[in-house]
Design a protein around this motif. Sequence first.
Motif, short mmCIF file in Angstrom:
data_model
loop_
_atom_site.label_atom_id
_atom_site.label_comp_id
_atom_site.label_asym_id
_atom_site.label_seq_id
_atom_site.Cartn_x
_atom_site.Cartn_y
_atom_site.Cartn_z
N THR A 62 0.57 -1.46 0.04
CA THR A 62 0.03 0.24 0.03
C THR A 62 1.13 1.09 0.20
O THR A 62 1.85 1.42 0.82
N LEU A 63 0.57 2.18 -1.01
CA LEU A 63 1.77 3.22 -0.98
C LEU A 63 0.80 4.74 0.00
O LEU A 63 -0.14 4.71 0.29
N LYS A 64 1.98 4.96 0.41
CA LYS A 64 1.46 6.04 1.53
C LYS A 64 1.07 7.54 0.95
O LYS A 64 1.01 7.69 -0.29
N LYS A 65 -0.34 7.83 1.56
CA LYS A 65 -0.96 9.44 1.63
C LYS A 65 0.11 10.42 2.08
O LYS A 65 0.36 10.51 2.62
N THR A 66 0.46 11.20 1.22
CA THR A 66 0.51 12.25 1.37
C THR A 66 -0.55 13.74 1.65
O THR A 66 -0.82 13.96 0.15
N ASP A 67 -0.05 14.80 1.95
CA ASP A 67 -0.23 16.47 1.75
C ASP A 67 0.62 17.11 0.70
O ASP A 67 -0.67 18.08 0.49
N CYS A 68 1.57 16.49 0.80
CA CYS A 68 2.57 17.82 0.03
C CYS A 68 3.86 16.84 -1.03
O CYS A 68 4.08 15.80 0.00
N ALA A 69 3.58 16.73 -2.41
CA ALA A 69 5.01 16.16 -2.46
C ALA A 69 5.37 16.43 -3.50
O ALA A 69 5.35 18.34 -3.95
N LYS A 70 6.78 16.70 -4.17
CA LYS A 70 7.78 17.14 -4.56
C LYS A 70 7.50 16.74 -5.48
O LYS A 70 7.84 15.49 -5.80
N TYR A 71 7.47 17.66 -6.85
CA TYR A 71 8.59 17.02 -8.18
C TYR A 71 8.29 17.79 -9.34
O TYR A 71 8.04 18.72 -8.84
N LEU A 72 9.55 17.20 -9.92
CA LEU A 72 10.25 18.16 -10.13
C LEU A 72 11.22 20.02 -9.62
O LEU A 72 11.54 20.59 -10.13
N VAL A 74 8.91 21.52 -6.93
CA VAL A 74 8.29 22.30 -7.03
C VAL A 74 6.75 21.19 -6.09
O VAL A 74 6.31 20.08 -6.03
N ASN A 75 6.94 22.07 -4.95
CA ASN A 75 6.07 21.38 -3.49
C ASN A 75 4.21 20.97 -3.88
O ASN A 75 4.02 22.28 -3.96
N ILE A 76 4.02 20.44 -4.25
CA ILE A 76 2.61 20.76 -4.97
C ILE A 76 1.89 19.59 -3.74
O ILE A 76 2.21 18.50 -2.90
N THR A 77 0.68 20.41 -3.13
CA THR A 77 0.04 20.66 -1.72
C THR A 77 -1.14 19.62 -2.08
O THR A 77 -1.39 20.08 -3.35
N SER A 78 -2.03 18.84 -1.13
CA SER A 78 -3.23 18.82 -1.87
C SER A 78 -4.81 19.74 -2.22
O SER A 78 -5.92 19.42 -3.25
N ASN A 79 -4.38 20.86 -2.28
CA ASN A 79 -5.16 22.15 -2.41
C ASN A 79 -4.66 23.47 -2.78
O ASN A 79 -5.13 23.54 -3.43
N LEU A 80 -3.46 22.69 -3.76
CA LEU A 80 -3.36 23.39 -4.67
C LEU A 80 -2.59 24.84 -4.16
O LEU A 80 -3.01 25.98 -4.76
N SER A 81 -2.74 25.08 -2.83
CA SER A 81 -1.80 26.32 -2.38
C SER A 81 -0.16 26.11 -2.74
O SER A 81 0.11 25.02 -2.25
N TRP A 82 -0.16 27.53 -2.66
CA TRP A 82 1.90 27.61 -2.63
C TRP A 82 2.70 27.39 -2.04
O TRP A 82 3.48 28.34 -2.30
N SER A 83 1.94 27.85 -0.86
CA SER A 83 2.75 28.59 0.25
C SER A 83 3.61 27.81 1.01
O SER A 83 4.50 28.06 1.55
N THR A 84 3.24 26.35 0.89
CA THR A 84 4.26 25.34 0.94
C THR A 84 5.15 25.35 0.78
O THR A 84 6.76 25.79 1.29
#
Length: 265
Positions: A62-72, A74-84
Amino acid sequence: MFADDCLMYRTIHDTSDAADLDNLQQWEQDWLMDFNPSKCEVITISNKRNCISFPYTIHNETLKKTDCAKYLGVNITSNLSWSTHVDKICKKANSTQAFLQRNIRSCPQKIKARCYTTLVRPLLEFSSAAWAPHHKSDINKLESVQRRAARFVMRDYHRTSSVSNMLRQLNWPTLQQRRDTSKLVMLYKSYYGLVDIPPCHLVLLSSRTRGHNLRFVIPRASILVYQHAFFPSTIRMWNALSASLITAPSCEAFREGLANILIDA
């Protein structure tokens, strides 16, 4: 071989949509690659209160769930806020700036300015066309890094000194202006086929009122996040430009024209 920086996304309607992971596992066998389940993450991007949620598995793990993932980068959050993302890049930029202040304090102004524009500012601008923030707090947080750098370069820490004047002397536009330029340049490249971004979002206005004939329809946005996303926000700026500028013969000429607008502003 291992597959790095792979991203798979799709709209989830029900549990059957998870079958794409089975296809993914077949793909890795065909190409002799292995996905490491412990390094894979699942992020659900939605503005709904009750999202469709169920376990996703690869190799029976089972893959772990996260609210923020880094891709290339850029830190992408589940609500697409760029504050993080802004918090993290500001922390890294401030750390680099502190290193410079410890090691090049006695260097000439020109060297210190070059070190900032080469080593610090790129940290604050990488892929900014995709994540440019619209919240004032995030914008100010980014600008504060450059304003501190300006004081360091000018060797002026007096409270009564104007940092805005220092920025003008150094010929440093605000980071907000540079992000706007970056977005407009990317739209220019997309429209003229200079980058591999399908111009499907670029629909010319059918009616001719004020302005040039290369104005685009602004996509409708029912939520604030999309309202400030790349295409809606950049098209609004594009439509306000002059016809002579958007028909510039090259990307370099277009960028120079934008720079002149910033100077005049």
